[in-house]
Design an enzyme around this catalytic site. Structure first.
Site: not given
Ligand code: AHR
Length: 500
Positions: A174, A306
């Site tokens: 991220e 995720e």
């Protein structure tokens, strides 16, 4: 009501990578500590610190791969703090997750021991946000270099002379957010640089490099990152720059700020949740189209490392620990998401449910020495026959829709695969109230026999430490007749049918 599912067993398609059934364990709340790894004086049975009850339950799932150490934690993790004698390991503050002290007692050696016990592949996520190229490069050397080198010697000194196998290595997490708040252009250039020093020391088993992909629908990130760092191997090179590009997507029924309760929701929220879960397919198509531009032959994988539901934490628990209950609604999220991944297995090569124990859409919850399996666990268990199978095309005929307000969704969601002479079909009935008759119709196959299990219940039903089997798999009656197999799928029901 009868719904027909046509299954074309004569035209098998892509292989469903076992890694689609992968998991994610972060240094977050009670996932690693307590949930998996316990102290020698805890009184909880364990092998080298790994809870025996949890490991045994996970082995039943045939966990194919485990991602670690984060998540947001990965970009502030300094691996050297987590090796050597435990008493001297440096402590740190886990700033992302509750501000608690991380004592680094679970580090590289412990991670590989966990994967050894689970019998799964390894996926280590490196630190780009706050780590150096040298730090990343030395970690790879420490883990995988087989000869004489400073890091290999250090590994041997710490009790592991043999290198481990790293199957996947993530270059940052991220990085558009918690991993450094970077622009895609900036990250893409850093990626090119960092990945250069992620060396393949084991030519027989080169590690696969995962580049940080987009948040939800940010196809601008996908486009910019691929433009700068997508590269196939040149004729004199064995490897390109990346083997996979990640995608993160969570289902928050009420939106990011007020996510909503895991246990207390109404019909509208239920159908909104289902609509948001089905949105995964749009995202795969959106980012897949960009990937197709650069990689039409689908040589790199979309790595959804995720995914899962994300609600408000259970009342009274640490807001930074992301502990939530898990109901039949979560079982349906898992069922449709896994069907979507199967149906897009030409591009999706790995997916990691967030997270494995005690965090977000966990498959296992623990409380001291007690453990329970969530409805999501049962879905992963029911679907495991798909791992490594060949996808079979399916078509739902006249399935109809169900819903409330603006959230209208197809009633039935399915996928099918074939492996070693066995066909596995998984189906979810998203209706809150109505059962449905399902007829599986094969082109030529006349099944000699079929077995099935079902998971269903009132949509809020869940398992507790006092009643751990309130929601569990049960046998489902099926009828074979020529090319067809029929069964009744209850409201909010998930079925797995295996046929020979
Ligand atoms: O899974 C929880 C967090 O969600 C991860 O640390 C991060 O990568 C994502 O935002």
């Amino acid at each position: 009501m009868m719904t027909t599912v046509k299954i074309n067993e004569k035209s098998p398609q892509s292989t469903i990578a076992p890694e689609i059934y992968g998991h994610f364990s972060e240094h977050l709340g009670r996932c690693i500590y307590e949930g998996i790894f316990v102290r020698p004086d805890s009184g909880i049975p364990n092998v080298n610190g790994m809870r025996t009850d949890v490991v045994e339950a996970l082995r039943e799932l045939k966990v194919p791969v485990l991602r670690w150490p984060g998540g947001c934690f990965a970009d502030e993790y300094h691996w050297m703090d987590g090796i050597g004698p435990k008493e001297t390991r440096k402590k740190m503050i886990n700033t992302h997750w509750g501000g608690v002290t991380e004592d680094n007692s679970f580090g590289t050696h412990e991670y590989f021991e966990l994967c050894r016990q689970l019998g799964c592949k390894t996926y280590v996520n490196g630190n780009v946000g706050s780590g150096s190229v040298r730090e990343m490069s030395e970690w790879v050397e420490y883990m995988t270099f087989p000869g004489l080198s400073p890091m290999a010697e250090l590994r041997a000194k710490n009790g592991h002379p043999d290198p481990w196998r790293v199957d996947y290595f993530g270059v940052g997490n991220e990085n558009w957010g918690c991993g450094g708040n970077m622009t895609p252009e900036y990250y893409a250039n850093l990626y090119r640089r960092y990945q250069t020093y992620v060396r393949h020391y084991d030519n027989a088993a080169p590690l696969k490099k995962i580049c940080c992909g987009a948040n939800v629908d940010d196809d601008n990130w996908t486009e910019n990152v691929l433009r700068t760092c997508f590269k196939f191997p040149q004729p004199d090179e064995a490897h390109g720059f990346m083997d996979g590009l990640s995608l993160h997507y969570y289902v928050h029924p009420g939106g990011w700020k007020h996510k909503g309760s895991a246990l207390d929701f109404d019909e509208n929220v239920y159908y909104t949740t289902m609509k948001k879960a089905l949105y995964m397919e749009d995202l795969i198509n959106l980012h897949g189209a960009v990937m197709d531009k650069y990689d039409p032959e689908k040589q790199i994988g979309m790595i959804v490392d995720e995914w899962g539901s994300w609600y408000d934490v259970e009342p009274g628990t640490n807001p930074g620990f992301l502990y939530q209950q898990n109901t039949v609604r979560d079982a349906l999220i898992a069922a449709v998401t896994l069907n979507i991944f199967n149906n897009h297995s030409d591009r999706v090569k790995m997916a990691c449910l967030a997270q494995m124990v005690n965090v977000l859409q966990a498959v296992i919850l623990t409380e001291g020495p007690k453990m329970l399996l969530t409805p999501t666990y049962h879905v992963m268990h029911m679907y495991k026959g798909h791992q490594g199978g060949l996808l079979l095309p399916t078509e739902v005929v006249d399935g109809g829709t169900v819903g409330a307000g603006e959230s209208v969704v197809p009633r039935l969601n399915v996928s099918a695969s074939q492996k070693d002479g066995t066909v596995t079909v998984t189906a979810a009935n998203l209706s809150l109230t109505e059962k449905t008759q399902v007829e599986l119709r094969f082109d030529e196959l006349i099944p000699a026999g079929a077995q099935a299990v079902v998971l269903s219940g009132e949509v809020h039903a869940h398992n507790t430490f006092d009643d751990p089997d309130a929601v569990a798999e049960r046998k489902l009656d099926v009828r074979c007749d020529g090319h067809t197999v029929t069964f009744t799928l209850p409201a909010c029901g998930v079925a797995a049918v295996t046929l020979k």
